[in-house]
Motif scaffolding. Structure first.
Motif, PDB file in Angstrom:
ATOM      1  N   ILE A 399       0.858  -1.200   0.000  1.00 29.16           N
ATOM      2  CA  ILE A 399       0.000   0.000   0.000  1.00 29.16           C
ATOM      3  C   ILE A 399       0.892   1.248   0.000  1.00 29.16           C
ATOM      4  CG2 ILE A 399      -1.757   1.321   1.275  1.00 29.16           C
ATOM      5  CD1 ILE A 399      -2.658  -1.487   2.452  1.00 29.16           C
ATOM      6  N   VAL A 400       1.944   1.220   0.820  1.00 24.29           N
ATOM      7  CA  VAL A 400       2.872   2.355   0.884  1.00 24.29           C
ATOM      8  C   VAL A 400       3.522   2.566  -0.483  1.00 24.29           C
ATOM      9  CG1 VAL A 400       5.065   3.168   1.867  1.00 24.29           C
ATOM     10  CG2 VAL A 400       3.333   2.128   3.352  1.00 24.29           C
ATOM     11  N   ARG A 401       3.904   1.474  -1.140  1.00 15.82           N
ATOM     12  CA  ARG A 401       4.554   1.581  -2.447  1.00 15.82           C
ATOM     13  C   ARG A 401       3.624   2.247  -3.464  1.00 15.82           C
ATOM     14  NH1 ARG A 401       4.500  -0.225  -7.218  1.00 15.82           N
ATOM     15  NH2 ARG A 401       2.796  -1.691  -6.868  1.00 15.82           N
ATOM     16  N   ILE A 402       2.358   1.829  -3.481  1.00 15.59           N
ATOM     17  CA  ILE A 402       1.415   2.399  -4.449  1.00 15.59           C
ATOM     18  C   ILE A 402       1.172   3.881  -4.138  1.00 15.59           C
ATOM     19  CG2 ILE A 402      -0.933   2.249  -5.417  1.00 15.59           C
ATOM     20  CD1 ILE A 402      -0.835  -0.784  -4.542  1.00 15.59           C
ATOM     21  N   MET A 403       1.050   4.202  -2.854  1.00 10.99           N
ATOM     22  CA  MET A 403       0.845   5.616  -2.480  1.00 10.99           C
ATOM     23  C   MET A 403       2.024   6.482  -2.914  1.00 10.99           C
ATOM     24  SD  MET A 403      -0.934   5.384   1.310  1.00 10.99           S
ATOM     25  CE  MET A 403      -1.231   7.164   1.430  1.00 10.99           C
ATOM     26  N   SER A 404       3.243   5.979  -2.726  1.00 11.89           N
ATOM     27  CA  SER A 404       4.424   6.759  -3.130  1.00 11.89           C
ATOM     28  C   SER A 404       4.431   6.945  -4.638  1.00 11.89           C
ATOM     29  CB  SER A 404       5.731   6.042  -2.747  1.00 11.89           C
ATOM     30  OG  SER A 404       5.671   5.623  -1.427  1.00 11.89           O
ATOM     31  N   ASP A 405       4.026   5.898  -5.349  1.00  7.49           N
ATOM     32  CA  ASP A 405       3.984   5.969  -6.806  1.00  7.49           C
ATOM     33  C   ASP A 405       3.008   7.059  -7.260  1.00  7.49           C
ATOM     34  OD1 ASP A 405       4.538   4.910  -9.494  1.00  7.49           O
ATOM     35  OD2 ASP A 405       2.425   4.306  -9.426  1.00  7.49           O
ATOM     36  N   VAL A 406       1.831   7.110  -6.618  1.00  2.00           N
ATOM     37  CA  VAL A 406       0.841   8.151  -6.951  1.00  2.00           C
ATOM     38  C   VAL A 406       1.443   9.524  -6.692  1.00  2.00           C
ATOM     39  CG1 VAL A 406      -1.384   9.171  -6.247  1.00  2.00           C
ATOM     40  CG2 VAL A 406      -1.193   6.690  -6.587  1.00  2.00           C
ATOM     41  N   ASP A 407       2.094   9.687  -5.552  1.00  3.87           N
ATOM     42  CA  ASP A 407       2.688  10.986  -5.215  1.00  3.87           C
ATOM     43  C   ASP A 407       3.766  11.381  -6.225  1.00  3.87           C
ATOM     44  OD1 ASP A 407       1.036  11.363  -3.095  1.00  3.87           O
ATOM     45  OD2 ASP A 407       2.443  10.600  -1.584  1.00  3.87           O
ATOM     46  N   GLU A 408       4.589  10.406  -6.591  1.00  3.47           N
ATOM     47  CA  GLU A 408       5.665  10.707  -7.548  1.00  3.47           C
ATOM     48  C   GLU A 408       5.116  11.117  -8.909  1.00  3.47           C
ATOM     49  OE1 GLU A 408       8.276   7.291  -7.622  1.00  3.47           O
ATOM     50  OE2 GLU A 408       8.690   7.578  -5.474  1.00  3.47           O
ATOM     51  N   ARG A 409       3.957  10.570  -9.269  1.00  2.70           N
ATOM     52  CA  ARG A 409       3.373  10.889 -10.574  1.00  2.70           C
ATOM     53  C   ARG A 409       2.540  12.165 -10.541  1.00  2.70           C
ATOM     54  NH1 ARG A 409       0.279   5.893 -11.270  1.00  2.70           N
ATOM     55  NH2 ARG A 409      -0.521   6.752 -13.211  1.00  2.70           N
ATOM     56  N   GLY A 410       2.569  12.876  -9.441  1.00 10.42           N
ATOM     57  CA  GLY A 410       1.910  14.183  -9.415  1.00 10.42           C
ATOM     58  C   GLY A 410       0.765  14.315  -8.426  1.00 10.42           C
ATOM     59  N   GLY A 411       0.462  13.224  -7.742  1.00 18.22           N
ATOM     60  CA  GLY A 411      -0.586  13.296  -6.719  1.00 18.22           C
ATOM     61  C   GLY A 411      -1.934  12.860  -7.249  1.00 18.22           C
ATOM     62  N   ILE A 412      -2.791  12.487  -6.324  1.00 15.23           N
ATOM     63  CA  ILE A 412      -4.057  11.843  -6.686  1.00 15.23           C
ATOM     64  C   ILE A 412      -5.003  12.794  -7.425  1.00 15.23           C
ATOM     65  CG2 ILE A 412      -5.318  12.296  -4.495  1.00 15.23           C
ATOM     66  CD1 ILE A 412      -5.395   8.903  -6.209  1.00 15.23           C
ATOM     67  N   VAL A 413      -5.042  14.073  -7.020  1.00 17.46           N
ATOM     68  CA  VAL A 413      -6.000  14.990  -7.651  1.00 17.46           C
ATOM     69  C   VAL A 413      -5.627  15.185  -9.126  1.00 17.46           C
ATOM     70  CG1 VAL A 413      -7.011  17.307  -7.612  1.00 17.46           C
ATOM     71  CG2 VAL A 413      -6.547  16.113  -5.453  1.00 17.46           C
ATOM     72  N   LYS A 414      -4.344  15.358  -9.380  1.00 16.98           N
ATOM     73  CA  LYS A 414      -3.885  15.527 -10.760  1.00 16.98           C
ATOM     74  C   LYS A 414      -4.166  14.253 -11.577  1.00 16.98           C
ATOM     75  CE  LYS A 414       0.412  16.375 -13.361  1.00 16.98           C
ATOM     76  NZ  LYS A 414       0.797  15.038 -13.836  1.00 16.98           N
ATOM     77  N   LEU A 415      -3.833  13.109 -11.014  1.00 23.16           N
ATOM     78  CA  LEU A 415      -4.003  11.858 -11.769  1.00 23.16           C
ATOM     79  C   LEU A 415      -5.478  11.561 -12.056  1.00 23.16           C
ATOM     80  CD1 LEU A 415      -1.286   9.536 -10.159  1.00 23.16           C
ATOM     81  CD2 LEU A 415      -1.155  10.851 -12.273  1.00 23.16           C
ATOM     82  N   ILE A 416      -6.346  11.912 -11.113  1.00 24.57           N
ATOM     83  CA  ILE A 416      -7.780  11.719 -11.353  1.00 24.57           C
ATOM     84  C   ILE A 416      -8.269  12.718 -12.406  1.00 24.57           C
ATOM     85  CG2 ILE A 416     -10.089  11.987 -10.314  1.00 24.57           C
ATOM     86  CD1 ILE A 416      -8.974  10.650  -7.780  1.00 24.57           C
ATOM     87  N   SER A 417      -7.816  13.973 -12.294  1.00 18.60           N
ATOM     88  CA  SER A 417      -8.237  14.989 -13.278  1.00 18.60           C
ATOM     89  C   SER A 417      -7.860  14.578 -14.695  1.00 18.60           C
ATOM     90  CB  SER A 417      -7.595  16.341 -12.971  1.00 18.60           C
ATOM     91  OG  SER A 417      -7.934  16.749 -11.674  1.00 18.60           O
ATOM     92  N   GLU A 418      -6.702  13.947 -14.827  1.00 18.03           N
ATOM     93  CA  GLU A 418      -6.237  13.533 -16.160  1.00 18.03           C
ATOM     94  C   GLU A 418      -6.837  12.203 -16.620  1.00 18.03           C
ATOM     95  OE1 GLU A 418      -1.760  15.480 -15.631  1.00 18.03           O
ATOM     96  OE2 GLU A 418      -2.030  13.314 -15.655  1.00 18.03           O
ATOM     97  N   GLY A 419      -7.527  11.521 -15.708  1.00 24.24           N
ATOM     98  CA  GLY A 419      -8.089  10.224 -16.066  1.00 24.24           C
ATOM     99  C   GLY A 419      -7.103   9.066 -15.940  1.00 24.24           C
ATOM    100  N   GLN A 420      -5.957   9.330 -15.339  1.00 17.86           N
ATOM    101  CA  GLN A 420      -4.929   8.279 -15.246  1.00 17.86           C
ATOM    102  C   GLN A 420      -5.338   7.135 -14.309  1.00 17.86           C
ATOM    103  OE1 GLN A 420      -2.196   8.349 -17.015  1.00 17.86           O
ATOM    104  NE2 GLN A 420      -2.231  10.456 -17.741  1.00 17.86           N
ATOM    105  N   ILE A 421      -5.894   7.514 -13.157  1.00 17.91           N
ATOM    106  CA  ILE A 421      -6.303   6.473 -12.205  1.00 17.91           C
ATOM    107  C   ILE A 421      -7.434   5.647 -12.824  1.00 17.91           C
ATOM    108  CG2 ILE A 421      -7.304   6.020  -9.907  1.00 17.91           C
ATOM    109  CD1 ILE A 421      -4.541   7.173  -9.595  1.00 17.91           C
ATOM    110  N   GLN A 422      -8.394   6.353 -13.451  1.00 10.09           N
ATOM    111  CA  GLN A 422      -9.522   5.678 -14.089  1.00 10.09           C
ATOM    112  C   GLN A 422      -9.030   4.660 -15.114  1.00 10.09           C
ATOM    113  OE1 GLN A 422      -9.136   8.862 -13.314  1.00 10.09           O
ATOM    114  NE2 GLN A 422     -10.950  10.094 -13.711  1.00 10.09           N
ATOM    115  N   SER A 423      -8.067   5.093 -15.930  1.00  8.78           N
ATOM    116  CA  SER A 423      -7.566   4.238 -16.985  1.00  8.78           C
ATOM    117  C   SER A 423      -6.857   3.004 -16.406  1.00  8.78           C
ATOM    118  CB  SER A 423      -6.605   5.059 -17.852  1.00  8.78           C
ATOM    119  OG  SER A 423      -6.036   4.247 -18.820  1.00  8.78           O
ATOM    120  N   HIS A 424      -6.066   3.232 -15.373  1.00  3.25           N
ATOM    121  CA  HIS A 424      -5.348   2.119 -14.744  1.00  3.25           C
ATOM    122  C   HIS A 424      -6.335   1.099 -14.173  1.00  3.25           C
ATOM    123  CE1 HIS A 424      -2.279   0.012 -12.465  1.00  3.25           C
ATOM    124  NE2 HIS A 424      -3.095   0.051 -11.437  1.00  3.25           N
TER     125      HIS A 424
END
Lengths: 538, 139
Positions: A399-424
């Motif tokens: 869980i920690v690894r996935i959270m760090s990965d999200v943070d490194e990729r710009g954070g959850i709000v950005k990734l959701i806004s771009e549709g990245q989390i949805q796509s994954h």
């Protein structure tokens, strides 16, 4: 290999991609420890791996809060009373899609949807009817609504005040987790940024005026339903929860002023031990995040208070009676996981919204665990198991690894806004479906042990068009009875507040008091914020 | 004998009508259809019947595919049928899938839906059915 199954060499993996060994010993527990200080610990003490309370269910069993709501407020009020009579200790309210998406029952967008998947609410009047005669001090109410959550919280508050309740003592929960709606469930209305502002407004307002009310229940649940693995579910849920905490801090709140009212909603379908360890790992990790990253001092701020339930995605349309058995195991998972509340899926959910009989069966499943099986006699009975403690550690690390990965990729709000989390997550769902079809992921009655079936032998809930007609008539009546000048003033005031930066809750409350409708209030906010448009990637 | 139509020429509009937010299945099916070689456009959530026929016309879709899990498939398809006729799209293959009880399948076929799938339909079956129906239409 990253998903559940076994290889030719009989190496086995859980859904989170963690390899499961044939035997676990004390060495595995020691070797997998994430932080040396963790250990197994004690329930009711940091880091709360074994539970947030010292005595847990011994003192009070989990709250049984079956999800319900359909037709109009009158129908739902009757069902609420039935559920309370049969032993539910909380209510979990389902709203229809127009209410959730900000449309009135007479809107063109609402055709065919009024009262279908939940109760239709247009004005305060409906909320008053829905909770009429219900002891909301002792039966706590959880409202499953997101895009229009601020409006529904306001309605609930005004209804309670009119009945003489002190807002300072009002308990209850609203789901109000809009970020996950962009990933799964889909009842968004406004673009991401103003949507998050509305959530922050409710957090701030509740912290100051309704301190016992939980304005947000962060849902890993629907992200899991949308195709995420159990560790992704928890990691994404925590990233979203942190985004809301950060918003609260930006409003100048002290972390201990509001973190303790943040609650969570997680899913329970999947592998038995993986699920249990997910909850134990999550509880510990959340406590550490609050203490170490947010400097919380009050232990209550560190508690992962959760509803662990549902599990609909684990159910199958094939051989529906098998779902009764699955539900029983899911309930057992929750009970062994230290959940504060359980809402158990019903065996007919793969077909329709649950019938009374199916609801009762899910409730009885939990009551059997409490009354007959001794599940409430002692705290965290699996603690100390080599396997459970090792897997808890390994799940935490993942869980920690996935959270760090999200943070490194710009954070959850950005990734959701771009549709990245949805796509994954949707790729995960596709992969899962392929594995179901090629038999790599075994599902009883679906890709093994199939039988030729005729019509399902489930008794179905039927949708009554008359209920929708009655709701539309009621709405028309209210629109003629209310003082429309007061409504217009309240709505125009809300428009001004929304265009600025002030907290919108007081203006929403005034609008609700004037019997402005969910659709009218949402329309004002849409005119200021605009509408969300989905990213083109999926 | 007609030659087999090339799949990359077959355009599928996959739409989510109404307010239903359950899009896992729609996205899974969209991915499967793309992998099977079709040209797929997914509308996203919350499409009004008017939005769907306009999108189908503009995309010149050979297949109009709906995904509905909220239970409102009959009112949605009833409204859509009128518009499909009005926009002269009734020669296109029309399919629907989702949480659609078996007893409603005939009703949808009567409205004009060519094939109905439920939540237990396999991707393989959906792809095969579209290919077969498209061939039938081409004959």
């Amino acid at each position: 290999m990253k998903t559940q199954g076994k290889t030719k060499e009989d190496r086995r993996y859980n859904e989170s991609g963690i390899e499961i060994k044939p035997l676990y010993t004390a060495q595995d527990v020691a070797a997998s420890q994430v932080d040396e200080s963790d250990g197994v610990g004690e329930p009711g003490a940091f880091p709360f791996t074994r539970g947030i309370h010292r005595e847990m269910y011994r003192k009070r069993p989990w709250t049984m809060r079956q999800y319900t709501g359909f037709g109009n407020a009158e129908d739902t009020n009757e069902r609420f009373k039935y559920l309370i009579r049969t032993g539910n200790t909380g209510l979990n309210v389902a709203f229809d899609l127009p209410t959730q998406c900000g449309f009135d029952s007479d809107d063109d967008m609402s055709k065919g949807e009024v009262g279908r998947v939940g109760m239709a609410i247009d004005t305060l009047k409906d909320i008053e009817t829905a909770f009429d005669g219900i002891d909301i001090q002792n039966i706590t109410v959880s409202m499953t609504v997101n895009g229009t959550a601020a409006i529904l919280i306001a309605m609930y508050l005004v209804m309670a005040e009119k009945r003489g309740f002190d807002p300072g003592r009002l308990r209850g929960t609203c789901q109000n987790d809009i970020l996950k709606e962009f990933v799964g469930r889909g009842t968004w209305i406004y673009p991401v940024v103003p949507s998050v502002r509305l959530v922050a407004d409710t957090i701030e307002y509740c912290a100051k005026n309704m301190p016992l009310y939980s304005p947000v229940s962060v849902c890993g649940y629907h992200i899991r339903e949308s195709g995420a693995t159990p560790t992704e579910e928890m990691a994404h849920g925590f990233c979203i929860a942190k985004a809301y905490l950060d918003e609260g801090l930006k409003r100048g709140l002290d972390i201990d002023e509001f973190a303790s009212r943040m609650s969570f909603n997680f899913n329970i379908f999947g592998q038995f031990f993986e699920q249990i360890c997910k909850f134990r790992a999550g509880r510990r990790l959340w406590a550490k995040i609050l203490k170490e990253q947010y400097g919380a001092k009050n232990p209550r701020s560190m508690w992962l208070r959760m509803i662990a339930g549902g599990g609909g995605s684990g159910l199958t349309i094939e051989q529906p009676e098998n779902n009764i058995v699955r539900g029983a195991y899911y309930a057992l998972i929750s009970a062994l996981s230290g959940a504060q509340t359980i809402a158990l899926c019903c065996y007919d959910e793969a077909y329709t919204i649950p019938s009374e009989k199916a609801q009762r069966l899910s409730l009885r499943t939990m009551q059997i665990l409490i009354e007959e099986m001794g599940l409430t006699d002692t705290v965290d009975p699996l603690a100390g198991s080599y396997y459970v403690e090792t897997l808890t550690n390994e799940m935490e690390e993942e869980i920690v690894r996935i959270m760090s990965d999200v943070d490194e990729r710009g954070g959850i709000v950005k990734l959701i806004s771009e549709g990245q989390i949805q796509s994954h997550v949707s790729k995960g769902a596709y992969e899962h479906q392929r594995q179901l079809e090629n038999g790599e992921f075994r599902k009883v009655g679906v890709n093994c042990y199939r039988v030729e079936e005729d019509q399902p032998s489930v008794e179905m809930h039927t949708y009554k068009v008359e209920d929708a007609d009655r709701q539309i008539e009621r709405l028309k009546r209210i629109k003629t009875e209310r003082d429309n000048a007061v409504v217009e003033n309240a709505l125009s005031r809300l428009g001004e507040v929304a265009s600025g930066t002030e907290n919108m809750m007081p203006a929403i409350i005034e609008a609700v008091k004037s019997y402005a409708t969910v659709g009218e209030i949402s329309q004002v906010l849409k005119s200021v914020f605009g509408k969300y448009s989905e990213p083109t990637i999926f | 004998m007609m030659s087999t139509p090339r799949k990359d020429k077959i355009r599928i509009l996959l739409a989510k009508p109404g307010l239903d937010g359950h899009d896992v299945g729609a996205k899974v099916v969209a991915r499967a259809l793309i992998d099977a070689g079709f040209d797929v456009r997914y509308t996203g959530l919350r499409q009004r019947p008017e939005d769907i026929v306009i999108a189908a016309r503009d995309f010149d879709a050979d297949v109009i595919a709906l995904s509905v899990l909220s239970g409102s498939h009959i009112p949605i398809c009833t409204r859509l049928k009128v518009l499909i006729d009005e926009y002269q799209l009734s020669d296109r293959l029309w399919i629907a899938g989702g949480n659609i009880p078996a007893e409603d399948h005939d009703c949808l076929r009567e409205i004009g839906v060519d094939a109905v799938f439920n939540t237990s339909s396999s991707l393989t079956d959906i792809v095969a059915a579209i290919e077969e129906k498209i061939l039938e239409n081409a004959r």
